[in-house]
Design a protein around this motif. Structure first.
Motif, PDB file in Angstrom:
ATOM      1  N   ALA A  67       0.862  -1.192   0.000  1.00 54.17           N
ATOM      2  CA  ALA A  67       0.000   0.000   0.000  1.00 54.17           C
ATOM      3  C   ALA A  67       0.899   1.243   0.000  1.00 54.17           C
ATOM      4  O   ALA A  67       2.047   1.183   0.424  1.00 54.17           O
ATOM      5  CB  ALA A  67      -0.896   0.000   1.232  1.00 54.17           C
ATOM      6  N   ASP A  68       0.377   2.375  -0.477  1.00 53.74           N
ATOM      7  CA  ASP A  68       1.179   3.605  -0.500  1.00 53.74           C
ATOM      8  C   ASP A  68       1.263   4.248   0.882  1.00 53.74           C
ATOM      9  O   ASP A  68       2.191   5.015   1.155  1.00 53.74           O
ATOM     10  CB  ASP A  68       0.575   4.586  -1.503  1.00 53.74           C
ATOM     11  N   ALA A  69       0.277   3.960   1.746  1.00 48.58           N
ATOM     12  CA  ALA A  69       0.281   4.477   3.118  1.00 48.58           C
ATOM     13  C   ALA A  69      -0.688   3.654   3.956  1.00 48.58           C
ATOM     14  O   ALA A  69      -1.579   3.002   3.409  1.00 48.58           O
ATOM     15  CB  ALA A  69      -0.127   5.948   3.146  1.00 48.58           C
ATOM     16  N   TYR A  70      -0.468   3.677   5.275  1.00 47.61           N
ATOM     17  CA  TYR A  70      -1.317   2.942   6.204  1.00 47.61           C
ATOM     18  C   TYR A  70      -1.843   3.899   7.275  1.00 47.61           C
ATOM     19  O   TYR A  70      -1.119   4.807   7.708  1.00 47.61           O
ATOM     20  CB  TYR A  70      -0.524   1.819   6.881  1.00 47.61           C
ATOM     21  N   ILE A  71      -3.083   3.695   7.680  1.00 42.63           N
ATOM     22  CA  ILE A  71      -3.662   4.477   8.769  1.00 42.63           C
ATOM     23  C   ILE A  71      -4.069   3.514   9.878  1.00 42.63           C
ATOM     24  O   ILE A  71      -4.764   2.529   9.620  1.00 42.63           O
ATOM     25  CB  ILE A  71      -4.880   5.290   8.296  1.00 42.63           C
ATOM     26  N   ILE A  72      -3.597   3.785  11.111  1.00 45.24           N
ATOM     27  CA  ILE A  72      -4.012   2.997  12.271  1.00 45.24           C
ATOM     28  C   ILE A  72      -5.226   3.702  12.863  1.00 45.24           C
ATOM     29  O   ILE A  72      -5.116   4.756  13.491  1.00 45.24           O
ATOM     30  CB  ILE A  72      -2.879   2.873  13.294  1.00 45.24           C
ATOM     31  N   ALA A  73      -6.405   3.119  12.639  1.00 42.23           N
ATOM     32  CA  ALA A  73      -7.667   3.785  12.986  1.00 42.23           C
ATOM     33  C   ALA A  73      -8.140   3.407  14.380  1.00 42.23           C
ATOM     34  O   ALA A  73      -9.200   2.779  14.568  1.00 42.23           O
ATOM     35  CB  ALA A  73      -8.716   3.452  11.934  1.00 42.23           C
ATOM     36  N   CYS A  74      -7.342   3.763  15.350  1.00 41.66           N
ATOM     37  CA  CYS A  74      -7.694   3.600  16.764  1.00 41.66           C
ATOM     38  C   CYS A  74      -6.985   4.719  17.533  1.00 41.66           C
ATOM     39  O   CYS A  74      -5.781   4.914  17.347  1.00 41.66           O
ATOM     40  CB  CYS A  74      -7.229   2.252  17.296  1.00 41.66           C
ATOM     41  N   PHE A  75      -7.697   5.426  18.397  1.00 41.13           N
ATOM     42  CA  PHE A  75      -7.153   6.636  19.019  1.00 41.13           C
ATOM     43  C   PHE A  75      -5.997   6.396  19.965  1.00 41.13           C
ATOM     44  O   PHE A  75      -5.305   7.313  20.364  1.00 41.13           O
ATOM     45  CB  PHE A  75      -8.238   7.447  19.722  1.00 41.13           C
ATOM     46  N   GLY A  76      -5.708   5.125  20.264  1.00 38.45           N
ATOM     47  CA  GLY A  76      -4.518   4.857  21.075  1.00 38.45           C
ATOM     48  C   GLY A  76      -3.264   4.761  20.220  1.00 38.45           C
ATOM     49  O   GLY A  76      -2.167   4.606  20.753  1.00 38.45           O
ATOM     50  N   ASP A  77      -3.418   4.856  18.878  1.00 39.69           N
ATOM     51  CA  ASP A  77      -2.294   4.636  17.958  1.00 39.69           C
ATOM     52  C   ASP A  77      -1.512   3.379  18.333  1.00 39.69           C
ATOM     53  O   ASP A  77      -0.278   3.393  18.377  1.00 39.69           O
ATOM     54  CB  ASP A  77      -1.343   5.852  17.932  1.00 39.69           C
ATOM     55  N   PRO A  78      -2.202   2.236  18.577  1.00 39.08           N
ATOM     56  CA  PRO A  78      -1.499   1.018  18.983  1.00 39.08           C
ATOM     57  C   PRO A  78      -0.516   0.533  17.923  1.00 39.08           C
ATOM     58  O   PRO A  78      -0.836   0.525  16.735  1.00 39.08           O
ATOM     59  CB  PRO A  78      -2.620  -0.008  19.199  1.00 39.08           C
ATOM     60  N   GLY A  79       0.682   0.180  18.352  1.00 41.54           N
ATOM     61  CA  GLY A  79       1.689  -0.399  17.464  1.00 41.54           C
ATOM     62  C   GLY A  79       2.214   0.546  16.406  1.00 41.54           C
ATOM     63  O   GLY A  79       2.785   0.104  15.400  1.00 41.54           O
ATOM     64  N   LEU A  80       2.058   1.853  16.597  1.00 43.34           N
ATOM     65  CA  LEU A  80       2.453   2.821  15.565  1.00 43.34           C
ATOM     66  C   LEU A  80       3.915   2.678  15.166  1.00 43.34           C
ATOM     67  O   LEU A  80       4.238   2.538  13.973  1.00 43.34           O
ATOM     68  CB  LEU A  80       2.171   4.247  16.045  1.00 43.34           C
ATOM     69  N   LEU A  81       4.823   2.660  16.107  1.00 39.86           N
ATOM     70  CA  LEU A  81       6.247   2.597  15.769  1.00 39.86           C
ATOM     71  C   LEU A  81       6.643   1.219  15.234  1.00 39.86           C
ATOM     72  O   LEU A  81       7.456   1.118  14.307  1.00 39.86           O
ATOM     73  CB  LEU A  81       7.091   3.003  16.976  1.00 39.86           C
ATOM     74  N   ALA A  82       6.025   0.155  15.764  1.00 39.73           N
ATOM     75  CA  ALA A  82       6.292  -1.193  15.241  1.00 39.73           C
ATOM     76  C   ALA A  82       5.847  -1.277  13.785  1.00 39.73           C
ATOM     77  O   ALA A  82       6.561  -1.817  12.928  1.00 39.73           O
ATOM     78  CB  ALA A  82       5.553  -2.239  16.078  1.00 39.73           C
TER      79      ALA A  82
END
Ligand code: 5HY
Length: 256
Positions: A67-82
């Motif tokens: 994908a060209d970009a990913y959005i983590i759609a949960c307000f805790g931003d879980p696993g963002l850096l991973a």
């Protein structure tokens, strides 16, 4: 461009309302692919839910590495850096996106979120993102996340009342909605509040378009480089990062 919007909880109805809001603001040339995690909690309302939800999130990135970009759609931003380690494509967390958008249109904001116990998580994100000076307060409506699954007058009025309390008591100049499930409340809230109301799902779409559109990708230099190849043991052995053609591309190998 193709943006993968990932709902890390397993409630498909919430994904559909996020998808509707995302498609509404996406550029005509942007394809939004909204997916619901296939394994994990029905809603994310605490540290444990968050920790477990990250594997479902990672599965979706590994299953679709291009994908060209990913959005983590949960307000805790879980696993963002991973997630950012796993791919060179931009990965946007809706909490981080919403807070930055708020500071573009106001000098102070309050966050209106769901359960009181998740307020702590949002407060930690405010600090981590360097937003403590701009964030007046994180407020809980005590609405369980799944109450946002289907639109209702009770939910609308409860969130509106908390937003109005924020304006009266926090003296903030904008409101950040503290749950991906609130993306569908924008049309109800905006005409009823005299300040900008920011939803992370929709601003994340525009930030993703901006990053991809300016050729920016996640740095593979330093802490966001691909995970180091090593064996993983036990039932998580399949998540072991592997070397691929001289370049670590763990998400590709795991998907084969
Ligand atoms: C969310 N939980 O956006 C968060 C909201 C929260 O399942 N989707 C969830 O309360 O942290």
């Amino acid at each position: 461009m193709r943006i993968k919007l990932i709902n890390p909880n397993t409630t498909a109805a919430m994904t559909r309302s996020m998808e509707a809001a995302a498609v509404e603001v996406a550029a005509p040339s942007t394809v939004i692919e909204a997916v619901t995690a296939r394994s994990g909690p029905v809603s994310i309302e605490g540290h444990y839910d968050e920790a477990i939800s990250v594997l479902g999130l990672i599965d979706e990135i590994r299953a679709d590495p291009d994908a060209d970009a990913y959005i983590i759609a949960c307000f805790g931003d879980p696993g963002l850096l991973a997630a950012r380690e796993l791919t060179a494509a931009p990965v946007i967390g809706i909490a981080e996106a919403a807070m930055h958008a708020a500071t573009f249109v106001s000098t102070s904001f309050s966050i209106v979120t769901t359960l009181d116990r998740t307020r702590i998580i949002s407060e930690a994100l405010v600090r981590n993102y360097g937003m403590a000076a701009a964030c007046r307060r994180v407020r809980a409506t005590d609405l369980p996340v799944l109450d946002l699954e289907e639109p209702s007058d009770m939910v609308n009025q409860t969130v509106l009342a908390e937003c109005r309390r924020a304006l009266a008591e926090d003296h903030c100049d904008s409101i950040v909605l503290g749950c991906a499930g609130m993306a569908g409340l924008l049309d109800y809230l905006r005409p009823r509040l005299p300040v900008p109301v920011i939803d992370g799902v929709t601003v994340a779409v525009k930030f993703a378009e901006a990053l991809v559109g300016t050729g920016l990708r996640t740095s593979k230099h330093g802490d966001l480089a691909y995970p180091l190849p090593k064996p993983y043991g036990g039932k998580l052995a399949a998540y072991a990062p592997l070397l691929y053609g001289g370049e670590e591309r763990p998400e590709i190998d795991a998907a084969r």
